[in-house]
Structures are given as C-alpha cells and as structure tokens.
Design an enzyme around this catalytic site. Structure first.
Site, PDB file in Angstrom:
ATOM      1  N   LEU A 366       0.716  -0.996   0.085  1.00 27.79           N
ATOM      2  CA  LEU A 366       0.387  -0.807  -0.199  1.00 27.79           C
ATOM      3  C   LEU A 366       0.914   1.230  -0.225  1.00 27.79           C
ATOM      4  CD1 LEU A 366      -2.843  -1.109   2.941  1.00 27.79           C
ATOM      5  CD2 LEU A 366      -3.162  -0.758   0.644  1.00 27.79           C
ATOM      6  N   GLY A 367       2.143   1.269   0.130  1.00 23.71           N
ATOM      7  CA  GLY A 367       2.618   2.187   1.031  1.00 23.71           C
ATOM      8  C   GLY A 367       4.341   2.274   1.253  1.00 23.71           C
ATOM      9  N   GLY A 370       8.139   6.097   6.541  1.00 26.87           N
ATOM     10  CA  GLY A 370       9.147   6.160   7.462  1.00 26.87           C
ATOM     11  C   GLY A 370       9.130   4.814   7.935  1.00 26.87           C
ATOM     12  N   PHE A 371       8.317   4.498   8.019  1.00 26.70           N
ATOM     13  CA  PHE A 371       8.556   3.112   9.281  1.00 26.70           C
ATOM     14  C   PHE A 371       9.185   1.880   8.741  1.00 26.70           C
ATOM     15  CE2 PHE A 371       7.086   5.937  12.867  1.00 26.70           C
ATOM     16  CZ  PHE A 371       7.676   5.946  13.437  1.00 26.70           C
ATOM     17  N   GLY A 372       8.374   1.917   7.239  1.00 27.52           N
ATOM     18  CA  GLY A 372       8.644   0.971   6.805  1.00 27.52           C
ATOM     19  C   GLY A 372       7.723   0.272   5.691  1.00 27.52           C
ATOM     20  N   VAL A 374       3.950  -0.965   4.199  1.00 25.63           N
ATOM     21  CA  VAL A 374       2.314  -1.586   4.751  1.00 25.63           C
ATOM     22  C   VAL A 374       1.431  -2.163   3.514  1.00 25.63           C
ATOM     23  CG1 VAL A 374       0.194  -0.415   5.529  1.00 25.63           C
ATOM     24  CG2 VAL A 374       1.945   1.137   5.865  1.00 25.63           C
ATOM     25  N   LYS A 389       1.649  -3.377   8.918  1.00 30.44           N
ATOM     26  CA  LYS A 389       2.436  -1.815   8.592  1.00 30.44           C
ATOM     27  C   LYS A 389       3.714  -3.355   9.387  1.00 30.44           C
ATOM     28  CE  LYS A 389       4.230   2.406   9.437  1.00 30.44           C
ATOM     29  NZ  LYS A 389       3.576   3.431  10.295  1.00 30.44           N
ATOM     30  N   ASP A 486       2.929  11.885  15.450  1.00 28.75           N
ATOM     31  CA  ASP A 486       2.841  11.843  14.292  1.00 28.75           C
ATOM     32  C   ASP A 486       1.808  13.057  13.136  1.00 28.75           C
ATOM     33  OD1 ASP A 486       4.786  12.492  11.773  1.00 28.75           O
ATOM     34  OD2 ASP A 486       4.818  10.270  12.284  1.00 28.75           O
TER      35      ASP A 486
END
Ligand SMILES: *[C@@H]1O[C@H](CO)[C@@H](O)[C@H](O)[C@H]1NC(C)=O
Ligand SMILES: *[C@@H]1O[C@H](CO)[C@@H](O)[C@H](O)[C@H]1NC(C)=O
Ligand SMILES: *[C@@H]1O[C@H](CO)[C@@H](O)[C@H](O)[C@H]1NC(C)=O
Ligand SMILES: *[C@@H]1O[C@H](CO)[C@@H](O)[C@H](O)[C@H]1NC(C)=O
Ligand SMILES: *[C@@H]1O[C@H](CO)[C@@H](O)[C@H](O)[C@H]1NC(C)=O
Ligand SMILES: *[C@@H]1O[C@H](CO)[C@@H](O)[C@H](O)[C@H]1NC(C)=O
Length: 684
Positions: A366-367, A370-372, A374, A389, A486
């Site tokens: 899906l995308g 910044g964290f990883g 999804v 995620k 965030d």
C-alpha cells in the site's frame, strides 16, 4: 433291464475293466496337470480350466476329494500269493508322486488343514468331516479303527493336540488314524547342500512335490518332500516300516482328501503320478499348470514390496515438509516470549499475516512510510481486510514496554481512529495490523496525483472535525493521555465513507493523566514539529495541537507545510499564512484553488485562524483540543488573533534553524520523516 441300459452297463464295465487292466498292464499313470482327466470328484473338488485340481475353493468348513476312478490292485493276486514266509509280501510295492500347493487368505501363519494322499477301500469319502478330520473320518468314533483300512500321507497345516501333531507345518504317515505313526516338520535334505535340512512352509503358496514310496518286500515307507523343481532328495523326510498287508484291501482307491477348517484355504494339486511294482513316472514340472496368484502372506509381502517404497516416499516427503516447515518457522523468526501471554489476544501469528498478504507480495504493497512498508491483506479466518505495517527494530530492549503500549493503543476505540487489531513480533521486525482503510491517506487527495478526485470543502471540514474529535479522545477522553506525535495529512486515513481516521500510532506515547511528559528523542515530521520540541525534547498534547494546526492549514490550502522554492529557500506554510495575518487580511486567497471558490467562507476562515492559533510558537497560547472542538462547533467565540508576526516569524525561523541544526539531511521535498531517528524502544 432294457437293452440300452444293458449296453451302457456293459460299456461301463468294459471301460472299467480296461482301466484296471490298463493300469495293470503298464502299472502306472501320470498326469502333468489334469485338463481333460477323468477323476472322481466329491465335495468342493473341481478341475479348473487350466488343469489344476482344486480340492477346496476357500470356503470354510469344506471338504474336497478326488480319486483315480478305477480301483487299483495293490495286493498280489491269489496265484502269486506265497504262503508261509509272511503276509508282508501281500501288498505290492507302489509309489506315487504329486505336486501340490496351499494358498491361505489369512494374514496369520495358519492354513485350514492340509492335503492328504489317501489309499482307501472306497472312493466315496463324502461323509468325512472337514473340521479336524481332514475329510477322512466322520467323527471320533471311526478314528483309529482298523476297519478303516486307510493308509494316508498327510501334509498337515494345523496343529491338533488331540492327534499329537508336532506343529502346524508337518508331514505324517497315517494308518487308520489321524494321529500320525511318523511325522516330521516340513522340509527336505538338500543333496546340493551336503544333505543339510531346509525348512519348507506348506502354506507358502509355492508348488512343492511329494514322493511316497512303499517297498512291498521290506514294508518300508518313504515320504520325501521338496520344492517343485528340486530333484528328488536322496534322503527321505520320513522313512519307516509299516506292514500294510492288514491295511490295504484287495481293491483300493487312491486319491486326495482336503479340508478347510475355520480358516479360508485353497488346496491345489498340479500333477500326479502313480506306479505299482514300478516307480511312479516322473512329473514334468515344465508341463504343470501354474499356481494361482497368491493371496497369502507372500501376496502381502508383494503388496509390501509395492507399498513399502510408496510408504517410504510418503514418509520421506512428510519428514522433508516437516523440516521445511520447521526451518521456515525458524527463518520467519517469529518471537514469542512468556511476557506476551497477557497480550495473547492481540498477538497475530506470522503465518496468518503471511497468508493474508500473499507472502507480502509487491502487488499488495500500500505504501512505504518512514517506518516501513504497509501491505494490504485479508486475514485467513475472519476474511477481515487489514493493513499490515512492517516496522523494523533493532533492539529487543524495551520491547515489552513497547508491546504493552501497542496493546494499549489497540484498546483505543474511536470512530476517528484507525483500529489497531494486533501485532506480531519477529526477530528484527514488528508487524502492526490495522483495519484496512479503502480510501487511503489524505495527502494523496490534497497533493493530487492528477487522477485523484478533489475533496470538496464539506469533505475537508468533516475530516478536520473528525481528526479534532479523535485527537480530543486521545488527549482527554481516554484513560491515559496519548500523545500521537505524528499528526500529518499522510497519517490521516479515509475509510469507505470518507470518514477521517487518525492512524499510525507508531510514535504515540502514553502518559498517565496529570503526569509530567517525559523527554524523548525528537520524533515527528519536519514542518509539523512544535518549536519547543527542538528545545526541550518534550512531546505533549500541545505539540500535537501544533501539528494539528499545521494540518488545518494544509487541508485548507492544499499546500505542504514546508515548501522549497526554485532558489532552494525553505518556506514554512505557517509563516506564509501569518504574513497575511500581519496585513490584517484573512488570507482567503490561500484557500486551495482547486476548490474553485466553492467553499464556506466562514468555515474556511475559522479553520485558517484556528490553524494559526494551534500552531502558535508559544505552547501556552495554543488551545486545548477540547477548545478546538468548541471553536469548530461554534460553541466558543473565536478569540481575536493578535497580529504578532515578529514572534511568529522569529520563532519560525528559530524552528527552522533548530531543525537544520539537527542535521536533517533528508530531502524536504520528499517530506522525510525524522521519526526514523527514534527507535521504538530506545529512550523509553
Ligand atoms: C470317468 O470314469 C468313470 C469311472 O471309471 C466313468 O464312469 C466315466 O464315464 C468316466 N467319464 C469320462 C468322461 O470318461
Ligand atoms: C465353493 O464350493 C462350494 C461347494 O462346495 C460352493 O457352494 C461355493 O459357492 C464355492 N465358492 C466359490 C467361491 O467358488
Ligand atoms: C497258509 O497260511 C495259513 C496261515 O498263515 C494257513 O492257515 C494255511 O494252511 C497255509 N496254506 C498252505 C497251503 O500252506
Ligand atoms: C457318497 O456317500 C454318501 C453317503 O454314504 C452318499 O449319500 C452319496 O450318494 C455317495 N455318493 C456317490 C457319488 O456315490
Ligand atoms: C461314520 O461312518 C460309518 C460308516 O461309514 C457309519 O457307520 C457311522 O455311523 C458314521 N458316523 C457318523 C457319526 O456319521
Ligand atoms: C527309502 O529310503 C532309504 C534311504 O533313506 C533307501 O535306502 C530306501 O531304498 C528307500 N526305500 C524306498 C521304498 O524308496
């Protein structure tokens, strides 16, 4: 007696005489198979089309008899009979040989009785009982009686203690009795092996040959057994002297008797020869009919020959797949520790997630945040659509606290918050599972990719109110204070009804109500960071309010919080708006031009002013989310915005410098999140 009957009677008599004479003439017969042979058959005995003499067909409690039709004269004629020296000369020497086979259908090492070569005064033994009497006797009353005039060689496959049988696989010489005069276990003395004894199994289903020899002069009876094809062994299995002169009558019938007991057995005779006063002709093994296909142990062993390799292969495959599974599991590196038990319900097995996302295929991506990454997925059991995620984390320190927080966040329930369904922990990765939001994140609509529909003002206002409501819930309504840390357009997700939901609690921090906010490593996204964070490092609900203010401006103007001009200069959205405020004009020309003027001016101006108020550089001047809600609902009159551009711009500049000094090398245009600086566990 009519003429025809008389003729046929005469013919029969003639034939019978001829048969006796024939035997008397050449004194022998030989059957290499029985096709077309005239035998007297009783009971179950049949001659099969291929020439086998089938004495029993496998039915239990069955007898079968087959006799050479004419009687045989085994005694000397009165003329040749000598008086004085003895009656032993009364019975002529004779010999018989036959090939037989016993097939059992049972899995046990048991056959139903055996095969008997019998010399009897009559051919009709149909009164003979099957069970225990081998078809020879009609009950215990007659057993052992001298009046039986019965000489027999038994191939016995049942051990009957009543008749002192040695085992269930023996050969015996019987006279008028079922108890053998002589017996021995089945086998032969192999001439090719220095006369060593070799065991044989009568019910093996293999064809084997028997030789019965009687010497009229010495009254010695020899019985010899050997596998078919083996030359007659020099040493007989049984050798004994028995005067048969009182046993064998003047006219005798020679034949076979067989019986099944309680066990299904088939008895076959393949070939047979006989000779009086001369050796029985040799049976030609090559001309014999073949034994039927075995259904016996050898059959089973054949089955095993086929089944074993298959079984082995299956077993091997099973073991290999087990190893693969174990290795996969090992490679997945799914971690599970004791302390997680209490979070059990929130723990989702990795294999489920793997299946849900089709092994994290790219088409389900899906995308990348910044964290990883999804991924979209469908949970196998519930068919629930989820977003998975994958967040990498290096250290396991503080993991427990983090998971505890994740689980706490999982307990958050609000219509404007993306539901966290659970988590899964790998060695260097954490997987967070959320409700799937079919309409994706808000930023895509705001900074449209061309094919994305433009959100109407009504939709935007609804989104703003929704996020305000969600944030209010986090800050004040829930049992703990949750600082999201965030807030930004890309973390606002739209459900199927375009309701806004605050997502991605990857940075969220929980505090008890009334407690001091802890210093943390700076986390958040450039452009949304309240200036005091760069000084104090403290995240608080008011830093969320700052970011929310930026978010309001963002949604209204459709512009990114930080923009870079062609000369490389950085422009903060907040500064741009507040510059307008300086001129004491509401910056209505800043409203997203894609709305083409289609918006509620009051609402838009309220949102813009609220955005500026929320993103005020001085935290104390920012409203709480409760107040924000009231402003948005019109319950609270909006305060006069005091133009104080100096403080705004000054602090904005300070913020920019502060951020610069944090040496964020990420490209601004990519809206890099500096949250990567913060590991999930460290600093907590
Ligand atoms: C078989 O032998 C019996 C007795 O000798 C005789 O009555 C019968 O006719 C014979 N049958 C054939 C088909 O030769
Ligand atoms: C075996 O023989 C008996 C007669 O003795 C008969 O009733 C039965 O049907 C036969 N069974 C088979 C399987 O041929
Ligand atoms: C033959 O032997 C029997 C007894 O064994 C005897 O009774 C008979 O007289 C004998 N006959 C002659 C001719 O010796
Ligand atoms: C065999 O003997 C039984 C009983 O004695 C009798 O019923 C049957 O008819 C006899 N069979 C033949 C073919 O003689
Ligand atoms: C056995 O057969 C004999 C004659 O063959 C007869 O006298 C006797 O009664 C029979 N016994 C049974 C139990 O059938
Ligand atoms: C019986 O076997 C012995 C050897 O063990 C042999 O000497 C004798 O001639 C055989 N008798 C017959 C009748 O075959």
């Amino acid at each position: 007696m009519t003429g025809t009957k008389y003729v046929s009677w005469c013919l029969a008599l003639l034939l019978r005489l001829a048969a006796v004479a024939g035997l008397a003439d050449d004194g022998q017969f030989l059957y290499n198979g029985f096709a077309g042979v005239n035998l007297t058959l009783y009971g179950a005995a049949r001659i099969t089309p291929n020439g086998l003499l089938k004495l029993t067909n496998g039915t239990v409690q069955q007898t079968g008899h087959a006799f050479y039709p004419p009687p045989v004269r085994l005694r000397r004629t009165p003329s040749t009979k000598t008086n004085g020296t003895g009656n032993e000369k009364a019975v002529l020497s004779f010999s018989s040989s036959f090939v037989f086979g016993i097939v059992t259908a049972d899995t046990q090492d048991l056959g139903g009785h055996g095969v008997v070569l019998v010399v009897a005064p009559r051919a009709n033994l149909s009164t003979g009982l099957a069970n225990n009497y081998m078809g020879l006797f009609n009950g215990t009353g007659s057993v052992g009686s001298a009046s039986n005039h019965l000489f027999a060689v038994e191939l016995d496959t049942i051990q009957n203690p009543d008749f002192r049988d040695i085992n269930n696989n023996h050969v015996g010489i019987n006279i008028n009795d079922l108890a053998s005069r002589d017996n021995d276990k089945a086998g032969y003395y192999d001439d090719d092996d220095d006369g060593r004894f070799h065991d044989m199994t009568l019910i093996s289903g293999d064809a084997m040959q028997v030789w019965v020899d009687y010497d009229g002069d010495t009254t010695r009876v020899n019985v010899t057994l050997a596998p078919l094809g083996v030359r007659k062994p020099a040493r007989p299995l049984l050798s004994a002297t028995h005067d048969l002169s009182t046993v064998i009558m003047g006219e005798s019938y020679i034949g076979f008797s067989s019986a099944t007991g309680t066990l299904s057995t088939q008895h076959y005779v393949l070939g047979w020869s006989f000779g009086v006063d001369m050796p029985a002709p040799a049976i030609d093994a090559a001309k014999l009919p073949k034994m039927p296909k075995r259904r016996t142990r050898s059959d089973q062993s054949k089955t095993m020959v086929i089944a074993l390799p298959i079984l082995s292969v299956v077993l091997l495959l099973f073991m290999v797949s087990c190893v693969i599974l174990v290795r996969k599991r090992y490679n997945y590196g799914e971690l599970r520790e004791d302390w997680e038990v209490e979070f059990g319900p929130h723990r989702i097995p990795y294999k489920d997630l793997r299946r849900a996302t089709e092994r994290f295929k790219n088409k389900n991506l899906l995308g990348v945040g910044g964290f990883g990454r999804v991924y979209k997925g469908v949970l196998p059991k519930s068919r629930l659509e989820v977003a998975v995620k994958r967040v990498s984390h290096e250290s396991s320190q503080g993991m427990k606290e983090f998971v505890a927080e994740v689980v706490s966040i999982g307990r958050l329930r609000h219509r404007n918050i993306v539901q966290l369904l659970g988590y899964c922990r790998l060695k260097n990765e954490l997987l967070l599972v959320y409700d799937y939001m079919p309409n994706g994140s808000l930023d895509k609509y705001l900074y449209g990719h061309n094919n994305m529909p433009v959100l109407s003002w009504a939709q935007r206002f609804l989104i703003i109110k929704g996020i305000a409501s969600g944030l209010y819930y986090l800050h004040e309504e829930w049992e703990q204070v949750v600082v999201h840390r965030d807030i930004k357009a890309s973390n606002v997700l739209l459900d199927s009804e375009m309701n806004a939901r605050l997502g991605d609690f990857g940075l969220a921090k929980l505090y008890n109500h009334g407690s001091d906010m802890q210093t943390t490593i700076i986390a958040g996204t450039l452009g949304y960071l309240a200036p005091e964070i760069t000084r104090t490092g403290k995240a608080s609900p008011l830093t969320d309010v700052f970011a929310f203010g930026v978010f309001l401006l963002e949604v209204t103007t459709g512009r990114k919080p930080v923009e870079r001009d062609t000369e490389g200069g950085i422009h903060m959205l907040v500064d741009l708006i507040s510059a307008h405020l300086d001129r004491e004009t509401l910056p209505m020309d800043m409203v997203d031009p894609r709305l083409e003027g289609e918006y509620n001016t009051d609402e838009a101006s309220l949102v813009l002013k609220l955005g500026l108020l929320c993103s005020h550089p001085l935290p104390d001047l920012r409203p709480s989310m409760r107040q924000v809600m009231q402003y948005l609902d019109g319950q609270l009159p909006f305060p006069e915005l005091v133009p104080s551009h100096t403080s705004f711009s000054m602090l904005s500049m300070a913020q920019s410098r502060g951020l610069d000094s944090y040496a964020i090398s990420k490209s601004l245009s990519s809206m890099a999140s500096i949250s990567q600086l913060s590991s999930f566990s460290s600093g907590r």
